[in-house]
Motif scaffolding. Structure first.
Motif, PDB file in Angstrom:
ATOM      1  N   THR A 110       0.836  -1.055  -0.067  1.00  0.00           N
ATOM      2  CA  THR A 110      -0.038   0.006  -0.051  1.00  0.00           C
ATOM      3  C   THR A 110       0.755   1.173  -0.087  1.00  0.00           C
ATOM      4  O   THR A 110       2.035   1.237   0.433  1.00  0.00           O
ATOM      5  CB  THR A 110      -0.692   0.100   1.304  1.00  0.00           C
TER       6      THR A 110
ATOM      7  N   THR B 186       0.732  -0.507  -6.142  1.00  0.00           N
ATOM      8  CA  THR B 186      -0.679  -1.367  -5.913  1.00  0.00           C
ATOM      9  C   THR B 186      -1.544  -1.367  -7.070  1.00  0.00           C
ATOM     10  O   THR B 186      -2.101  -2.497  -7.363  1.00  0.00           O
ATOM     11  CB  THR B 186      -1.079  -0.572  -4.612  1.00  0.00           C
TER      12      THR B 186
ATOM     13  N   LYS C 215      -9.845 -10.499  -3.554  1.00  0.00           N
ATOM     14  CA  LYS C 215      -9.038 -10.616  -2.350  1.00  0.00           C
ATOM     15  C   LYS C 215      -7.952  -9.716  -2.240  1.00  0.00           C
ATOM     16  O   LYS C 215      -7.992  -8.964  -1.160  1.00  0.00           O
ATOM     17  CB  LYS C 215      -8.450 -12.096  -2.192  1.00  0.00           C
ATOM     18  N   ALA C 216      -7.451  -9.396  -3.453  1.00  0.00           N
ATOM     19  CA  ALA C 216      -6.112  -8.569  -3.574  1.00  0.00           C
ATOM     20  C   ALA C 216      -6.840  -7.127  -3.172  1.00  0.00           C
ATOM     21  O   ALA C 216      -6.141  -6.341  -2.298  1.00  0.00           O
ATOM     22  CB  ALA C 216      -5.492  -8.620  -4.764  1.00  0.00           C
TER      23      ALA C 216
ATOM     24  N   ASP D  44      -8.237  -6.711   0.496  1.00  0.00           N
ATOM     25  CA  ASP D  44      -6.947  -6.931   1.668  1.00  0.00           C
ATOM     26  C   ASP D  44      -6.043  -5.677   1.586  1.00  0.00           C
ATOM     27  O   ASP D  44      -5.849  -5.068   2.524  1.00  0.00           O
ATOM     28  CB  ASP D  44      -6.023  -8.158   1.047  1.00  0.00           C
ATOM     29  N   ASN D  45      -5.963  -5.071   0.392  1.00  0.00           N
ATOM     30  CA  ASN D  45      -5.428  -3.798   0.227  1.00  0.00           C
ATOM     31  C   ASN D  45      -6.106  -2.671   1.109  1.00  0.00           C
ATOM     32  O   ASN D  45      -5.641  -1.718   1.481  1.00  0.00           O
ATOM     33  CB  ASN D  45      -5.224  -3.204  -1.320  1.00  0.00           C
TER      34      ASN D  45
ATOM     35  N   VAL E  17      -8.279  -2.789   3.458  1.00  0.00           N
ATOM     36  CA  VAL E  17      -7.964  -3.048   4.978  1.00  0.00           C
ATOM     37  C   VAL E  17      -6.526  -2.586   5.296  1.00  0.00           C
ATOM     38  O   VAL E  17      -6.806  -1.721   6.165  1.00  0.00           O
ATOM     39  CB  VAL E  17      -8.043  -4.543   5.431  1.00  0.00           C
ATOM     40  N   SER E  18      -5.687  -2.651   4.699  1.00  0.00           N
ATOM     41  CA  SER E  18      -4.167  -2.197   4.963  1.00  0.00           C
ATOM     42  C   SER E  18      -4.178  -0.848   4.553  1.00  0.00           C
ATOM     43  O   SER E  18      -3.580   0.047   5.504  1.00  0.00           O
ATOM     44  CB  SER E  18      -3.174  -2.898   4.476  1.00  0.00           C
TER      45      SER E  18
ATOM     46  N   GLU F 131     -13.417  -5.025   6.393  1.00  0.00           N
ATOM     47  CA  GLU F 131     -12.897  -6.128   7.099  1.00  0.00           C
ATOM     48  C   GLU F 131     -14.106  -7.236   7.116  1.00  0.00           C
ATOM     49  O   GLU F 131     -13.614  -8.564   7.112  1.00  0.00           O
ATOM     50  CB  GLU F 131     -12.701  -5.784   8.594  1.00  0.00           C
TER      51      GLU F 131
ATOM     52  N   GLN G  14     -13.856  -8.930   3.875  1.00  0.00           N
ATOM     53  CA  GLN G  14     -12.641  -9.758   3.959  1.00  0.00           C
ATOM     54  C   GLN G  14     -13.149 -11.330   4.475  1.00  0.00           C
ATOM     55  O   GLN G  14     -12.721 -12.151   4.077  1.00  0.00           O
ATOM     56  CB  GLN G  14     -11.494  -8.966   4.631  1.00  0.00           C
ATOM     57  N   LYS G  15     -13.816 -11.023   5.755  1.00  0.00           N
ATOM     58  CA  LYS G  15     -14.256 -12.223   6.167  1.00  0.00           C
ATOM     59  C   LYS G  15     -15.039 -12.993   5.303  1.00  0.00           C
ATOM     60  O   LYS G  15     -14.929 -14.476   5.363  1.00  0.00           O
ATOM     61  CB  LYS G  15     -14.967 -11.897   7.483  1.00  0.00           C
TER      62      LYS G  15
ATOM     63  N   SER H 203     -13.224 -14.831   2.589  1.00  0.00           N
ATOM     64  CA  SER H 203     -12.573 -15.943   3.236  1.00  0.00           C
ATOM     65  C   SER H 203     -13.122 -17.301   3.483  1.00  0.00           C
ATOM     66  O   SER H 203     -12.772 -18.409   3.823  1.00  0.00           O
ATOM     67  CB  SER H 203     -11.473 -15.584   4.573  1.00  0.00           C
TER      68      SER H 203
END
Lengths: 123, 168
Positions: B5, B97, B111-112, B115-116, B118-119, B160, B163-164, B167
């Motif tokens: 990021t 990114t 996912k990418a 995830d990005n 979130v961070s 998040e 993200q859950k 997954s």
């Protein structure tokens, strides 16, 4: 003459109904100070949307009370019942409000920002 | 250590020790919001996942709202946002990114992207809380940054949540 009077009466009724219906839509939240959770003398409660929260998050109401959600935040929000299609607003734009007559207890959220949650509890 | 990021690619020590002026803070704030809009526009084009698409559309609208507020404020204050090492580092990280996101498709892209998000929002919250707000000298600029913080925190919680779901 009588039919003209009836016609005027019918048209007035339509206009009043239309105005009442429009009152349940989003409208500008200006020209009035709202205190979150405070009930006025006509059974109207206010929930302020600000800082990504409904305040108060839990509100006790009587059946038939009107609740007004006022968007004082920096982004648009909405009000959507957790129970599907129980109630939902259109997008409440910044500076606008939406109102609803409460019939039952319900949990709700903002569908745009689903971590924002609130609850109406029937007294 | 360089992480994908834009914000996290900044050395932590540099973030803590830097002293930014109000025009520089305005530049960082606008740049950081523009970067997330850039990520969201890639997601809107590429994703087939309805939740990811809706989230990305919200990112575009919300971050544009923050930019509009910031631009209105600097216009009122007659301040010209000024590029600086932090805003340049953001942009450099964002290019990497974006290239990474553009190289992925399907579930791997979703996912990418998430995830990005979130961070990126974790890093943005850290930057706003620990660098931008403490350095801002103008009261209205400080207030704008403070009022944007709950929005970024909600975006993080929302990301998040997705993200859950991804997954599972």
């Amino acid at each position: 003459m009588r039919s003209t009077k009836k016609s005027i009466l019918r048209n007035s009724t339509y206009i009043l109904c239309a105005l009442f219906f429009l009152g349940s839509c989003s409208s500008p939240a200006t020209n009035r100070n709202y205190d979150e959770g405070k009930k006025d003398t006509q059974g109207t409660d206010t929930i302020v949307i600000a800082q990504m929260q409904f305040t108060p998050a839990e509100l006790s109401v009587k059946p038939g009370d009107t609740v007004i959600w006022i968007n004082n935040d920096m982004v648009d929000h909405d009000v959507t019942s957790d129970k599907k299609n129980f109630f939902y607003s259109d997008t409440i734009h910044v500076g606008k409000m939406w109102k609803m007559v409460v019939k039952d207890s319900a949990s709700y959220h903002c569908s745009i920002h689903p971590t924002m949650q609130g609850r109406l509890i029937l007294k | 250590m360089v992480i994908s990021t834009g914000l996290l690619s900044l050395p932590v020590s540099a973030q803590k020790s830097q002293k930014l002026t109000d025009p520089e803070i305005a530049s960082v704030a606008v740049t950081a919001n523009q970067i997330d809009i850039g990520y969201a526009n890639i997601a809107i084009k590429k994703t087939k996942n309805a939740d990811v698409k809706k989230f990305a559309e919200t990112m575009v609208k919300d971050h544009q709202a923050v930019i509009d507020k910031a631009v209105a404020l600097v216009t009122k204050l007659k301040v010209t946002p000024k590029d600086n090492a932090t805003s340049k580092a953001f942009l450099a990280g964002a290019e990497k990114t974006k290239a990474m996101l553009n190289s992925k498709t399907g579930a791997a892209f979703d996912k990418a992207y998430v995830d990005n998000e979130v961070s990126y929002h974790k890093a943005a919250i850290n930057e706003v809380q620990n660098v931008l707000i403490p350095n801002a000298t103008n009261g209205e600029l400080k207030a704008l940054l403070q009022s944007a913080l709950p929005l970024f925190k909600e975006h993080l919680a929302h990301a998040e949540m997705i993200q859950k779901q991804l997954s599972k």
